[in-house]
Design a protein around this motif. Structure first.
Motif, PDB file in Angstrom:
ATOM      1  N   LEU A 176     -23.444 -49.898  39.411  1.00  0.00           N
ATOM      2  CA  LEU A 176     -24.670 -50.542  39.877  1.00  0.00           C
ATOM      3  C   LEU A 176     -24.442 -51.217  41.230  1.00  0.00           C
ATOM      4  O   LEU A 176     -25.290 -51.153  42.123  1.00  0.00           O
ATOM      5  CB  LEU A 176     -25.144 -51.568  38.843  1.00  0.00           C
ATOM      6  CG  LEU A 176     -26.420 -52.343  39.175  1.00  0.00           C
ATOM      7  CD1 LEU A 176     -27.615 -51.408  39.326  1.00  0.00           C
ATOM      8  CD2 LEU A 176     -26.710 -53.405  38.122  1.00  0.00           C
ATOM      9  N   GLY A 218     -27.352 -52.256  43.823  1.00  0.00           N
ATOM     10  CA  GLY A 218     -28.320 -52.526  42.769  1.00  0.00           C
ATOM     11  C   GLY A 218     -28.827 -53.943  42.710  1.00  0.00           C
ATOM     12  O   GLY A 218     -29.604 -54.276  41.818  1.00  0.00           O
ATOM     13  N   GLN A 259     -34.936 -51.642  40.990  1.00  0.00           N
ATOM     14  CA  GLN A 259     -34.132 -50.447  40.798  1.00  0.00           C
ATOM     15  C   GLN A 259     -33.315 -50.558  39.513  1.00  0.00           C
ATOM     16  O   GLN A 259     -32.925 -51.654  39.114  1.00  0.00           O
ATOM     17  CB  GLN A 259     -33.190 -50.246  41.991  1.00  0.00           C
ATOM     18  CG  GLN A 259     -33.926 -50.052  43.299  1.00  0.00           C
ATOM     19  CD  GLN A 259     -32.984 -49.865  44.460  1.00  0.00           C
ATOM     20  OE1 GLN A 259     -32.710 -48.753  44.891  1.00  0.00           O
ATOM     21  NE2 GLN A 259     -32.480 -50.970  44.979  1.00  0.00           N
ATOM     22  N   VAL A 260     -33.075 -49.441  38.899  1.00  0.00           N
ATOM     23  CA  VAL A 260     -32.289 -49.399  37.682  1.00  0.00           C
ATOM     24  C   VAL A 260     -31.217 -48.326  37.847  1.00  0.00           C
ATOM     25  O   VAL A 260     -31.464 -47.270  38.427  1.00  0.00           O
ATOM     26  CB  VAL A 260     -33.176 -49.117  36.447  1.00  0.00           C
ATOM     27  CG1 VAL A 260     -33.856 -47.764  36.546  1.00  0.00           C
ATOM     28  CG2 VAL A 260     -32.379 -49.216  35.153  1.00  0.00           C
ATOM     29  N   LYS A 261     -30.014 -48.616  37.368  1.00  0.00           N
ATOM     30  CA  LYS A 261     -28.912 -47.677  37.445  1.00  0.00           C
ATOM     31  C   LYS A 261     -28.740 -46.988  36.099  1.00  0.00           C
ATOM     32  O   LYS A 261     -28.723 -47.643  35.049  1.00  0.00           O
ATOM     33  CB  LYS A 261     -27.624 -48.422  37.814  1.00  0.00           C
ATOM     34  CG  LYS A 261     -26.387 -47.566  37.986  1.00  0.00           C
ATOM     35  CD  LYS A 261     -25.567 -47.312  36.738  1.00  0.00           C
ATOM     36  CE  LYS A 261     -25.330 -48.475  35.860  1.00  0.00           C
ATOM     37  NZ  LYS A 261     -24.537 -48.125  34.647  1.00  0.00           N
ATOM     38  N   THR A 304     -30.064 -52.901  34.922  1.00  0.00           N
ATOM     39  CA  THR A 304     -30.826 -53.398  36.054  1.00  0.00           C
ATOM     40  C   THR A 304     -30.602 -54.894  36.189  1.00  0.00           C
ATOM     41  O   THR A 304     -30.415 -55.594  35.187  1.00  0.00           O
ATOM     42  CB  THR A 304     -32.334 -53.105  35.890  1.00  0.00           C
ATOM     43  OG1 THR A 304     -33.040 -53.536  37.047  1.00  0.00           O
ATOM     44  CG2 THR A 304     -32.913 -53.800  34.671  1.00  0.00           C
ATOM     45  N   THR A 323     -31.858 -58.541  36.690  1.00  0.00           N
ATOM     46  CA  THR A 323     -33.119 -59.172  36.325  1.00  0.00           C
ATOM     47  C   THR A 323     -33.260 -60.526  37.001  1.00  0.00           C
ATOM     48  O   THR A 323     -32.280 -61.245  37.204  1.00  0.00           O
ATOM     49  CB  THR A 323     -33.234 -59.351  34.799  1.00  0.00           C
ATOM     50  OG1 THR A 323     -34.475 -60.007  34.486  1.00  0.00           O
ATOM     51  CG2 THR A 323     -32.090 -60.177  34.233  1.00  0.00           C
ATOM     52  N   ILE A 360     -39.815 -51.907  37.561  1.00  0.00           N
ATOM     53  CA  ILE A 360     -38.716 -51.006  37.892  1.00  0.00           C
ATOM     54  C   ILE A 360     -39.283 -49.754  38.543  1.00  0.00           C
ATOM     55  O   ILE A 360     -40.193 -49.114  38.001  1.00  0.00           O
ATOM     56  CB  ILE A 360     -37.903 -50.647  36.640  1.00  0.00           C
ATOM     57  CG1 ILE A 360     -37.183 -51.905  36.117  1.00  0.00           C
ATOM     58  CG2 ILE A 360     -36.878 -49.559  36.944  1.00  0.00           C
ATOM     59  CD1 ILE A 360     -36.475 -51.704  34.797  1.00  0.00           C
TER      60      ILE A 360
END
Length: 490
Positions: free
Chosen positions: A245, A250, A255-257, A268, A270, A391
């Motif tokens: 990430l 990240g 965005q999310v890995k 992700t 937060t 996201i």
């Protein structure tokens, strides 16, 4: 400008060493395989001395044509949720290293859930009470070597995850990185300290545990990592999923890995670390000046789904993926071979296939397998979005991302863009990035500006098509769960 960063990525099946230049490019790479043993059902062990030897060998190999004096700093990326016990005076391991797949603590976790401790454990640690995490492994190791905990309380024994073990071997200090510590189920996520109640619950003396350190240290110097000089510092450590990430930059919002492999990790960062999100674990993604919190879901069977289909049809997983047709013809595969992970967290569910007809062929089941991977990942992303963090782009890495069909299917299932990394060693690259940050060679702005080559996939599906696919998938999941709990009402 000719300085290099050395990243060591210690994984389940291999240890990789990667040299990275200050332009962010990988200059050299080496890999050494490590063995894994499964002596009983649910047990997964590795030899800690073999792992240490693989680190030494990979470092020697990657530096064979490079002047070691060019290495400015070292970063570590490691497999998570492991646990190892060793003698503080001699450094000798007392038993095997228990890997993340080891679930010998399942009975203990079940007893603690029955006693009503699950909610408090989750409140403190952000994690479901599950044997995948390190705490019950620590209990098992201590029960075997120090049943009365006398030696542990006297400070004669060391407990640690694999990053802790490697730091001990490299520089002789008993340390653990904050993100890895957050995966042990012994750390209070808010205070980032070992929690007395959790330690009592799992019967783990605090005297045996390492000191929790930020992701950029300070750590140790390489007193025993030839051919590096003894003054070369370790300036960055991350768990492998966290490192991937980080390599994606990240920390940027939205965005999310997704790391695709045998299983999958979806993570992700937060902005709401206290949010109670059902089915998704809260964790420390990394700690720089301040901690960054992440939401993560672990999926147990991603690539394993194609491996199973390959064994069934006498094909390789790659051949199965290549055989996937444009539709599953109604077949839905729920690959709960070892239960369902996030967001369901149900060990008792077993794999099911619904919608099979006399006309079902390999091409349909292969497509159903790919759809199962994409659907499981979207379940976790949707659960993470419940925290209120919108996201957008899916940042993808791992071997299966070379499958264009799967990546397009992920975009179509999620309705989100997918950016599949072109870099194979992304966890190692993330370790190099955090090490460069810790050494003062880069800033976050510098890291954000580095090139990140990828293949982009845009969703081509319509909202009704996505809804229909998701409804069929969830109906199959509900059926599998109901089959596992036939006496439950409803």
């Amino acid at each position: 400008m000719d300085a290099l960063l050395l990243a060591v990525d210690q994984g389940t099946s291999a240890t990789k060493a990667v040299l990275v230049g200050l332009d962010g490019e990988v200059r050299a790479r080496a890999s050494v395989a490590v063995a894994q043993a499964f002596p009983r059902p649910g047990w997964a062990e590795q030899d800690a001395l073999e792992i240490w030897g693989s680190v030494q060998e990979s470092v020697r190999a990657v530096l064979v044509d490079v002047d070691p004096a060019r290495v400015a700093a070292v970063g570590l990326s490691t497999q998570r949720e492991s646990m190892l016990l060793w003698d503080r005076a001699t450094g000798e391991p007392l038993g095997p290293m228990l890997g993340w797949q080891d679930t010998r603590g399942a009975a203990l976790c079940q007893r603690l859930r029955t006693e009503g401790h699950a909610d408090r454990v989750r409140d403190l640690t952000g994690l479901p009470l599950d044997a995948m995490f390190s705490a019950s492994k620590a209990t098992a190791l201590l029960d075997a070597s120090d049943p009365d905990r006398r030696r542990s309380r006297a400070g004669e024994l060391c407990l640690g995850t694999i990053d802790s073990w490697l730091l001990w071997r490299i520089g002789g200090e008993h340390l653990i990185e904050a993100g890895n510590a957050s995966r042990t189920q012994l750390l209070d996520l808010t205070t980032r300290t070992w929690d007395p109640w959790l330690l009592e619950l799992f019967e783990v003396p605090v005297e045996a545990l390492p000191r929790v350190v930020a992701s950029t240290g300070p750590y140790v110097r390489c007193a025993d990592l030839a051919p590096l000089g003894p003054d070369v510092p370790v300036t960055g450590v991350l768990g492998d999923s966290h490192a991937a990430l980080f390599a994606h930059a990240g920390w940027r919002p939205g965005q999310v890995k997704v790391t695709y492999g045998t299983g999958s990790s979806v993570m992700t960062v937060t902005q709401r670390p206290d949010a109670d999100v059902a089915g998704v674990a809260r964790t420390i993604a990394w700690e720089l000046d301040t901690p960054a919190y992440g939401l993560e879901g672990n999926i147990r069977s991603s690539g394993a789904t194609l491996t199973w289909l390959g064994a069934l049809f006498g094909r390789t997983p790659g051949e199965v993926a290549a055989a996937a047709g444009p539709t599953s013809d109604g077949a839905v595969l729920v690959p709960a071979f070892t239960g369902l992970g996030a967001p369901w967290w149900d060990d008792s569910v077993r794999a099911t296939i619904t919608g099979v007809s006399a006309g079902t062929r390999l091409e349909h089941l292969a497509r159903a397998g790919l759809e199962a991977i994409a659907s499981q990942i979207e379940d976790v992303i949707a659960a993470a979005e419940e925290a209120g963090d919108a996201i957008g782009t899916i940042l993808a890495d791992g071997g299966p991302t070379t499958n264009a069909t799967l990546m397009q299917l992920q975009a179509d299932t999620s309705g989100r863009a997918v950016a599949a990394s072109a870099v194979a060693e992304l966890s190692a690259l993330g370790a190099a990035h955090v090490a460069g940050l810790g050494a003062g060679l880069w800033s976050l702005a510098d890291l954000e500006a580095l090139p990140r080559p990828h293949t982009a996939y845009e969703p081509r599906s319509t909202p009704p098509e996505r809804d229909a696919r998701r409804q069929a998938w969830h109906a199959a999941v509900r059926s599998a769960i109901a089959a596992a709990h036939p006496t439950d009402a409803g």
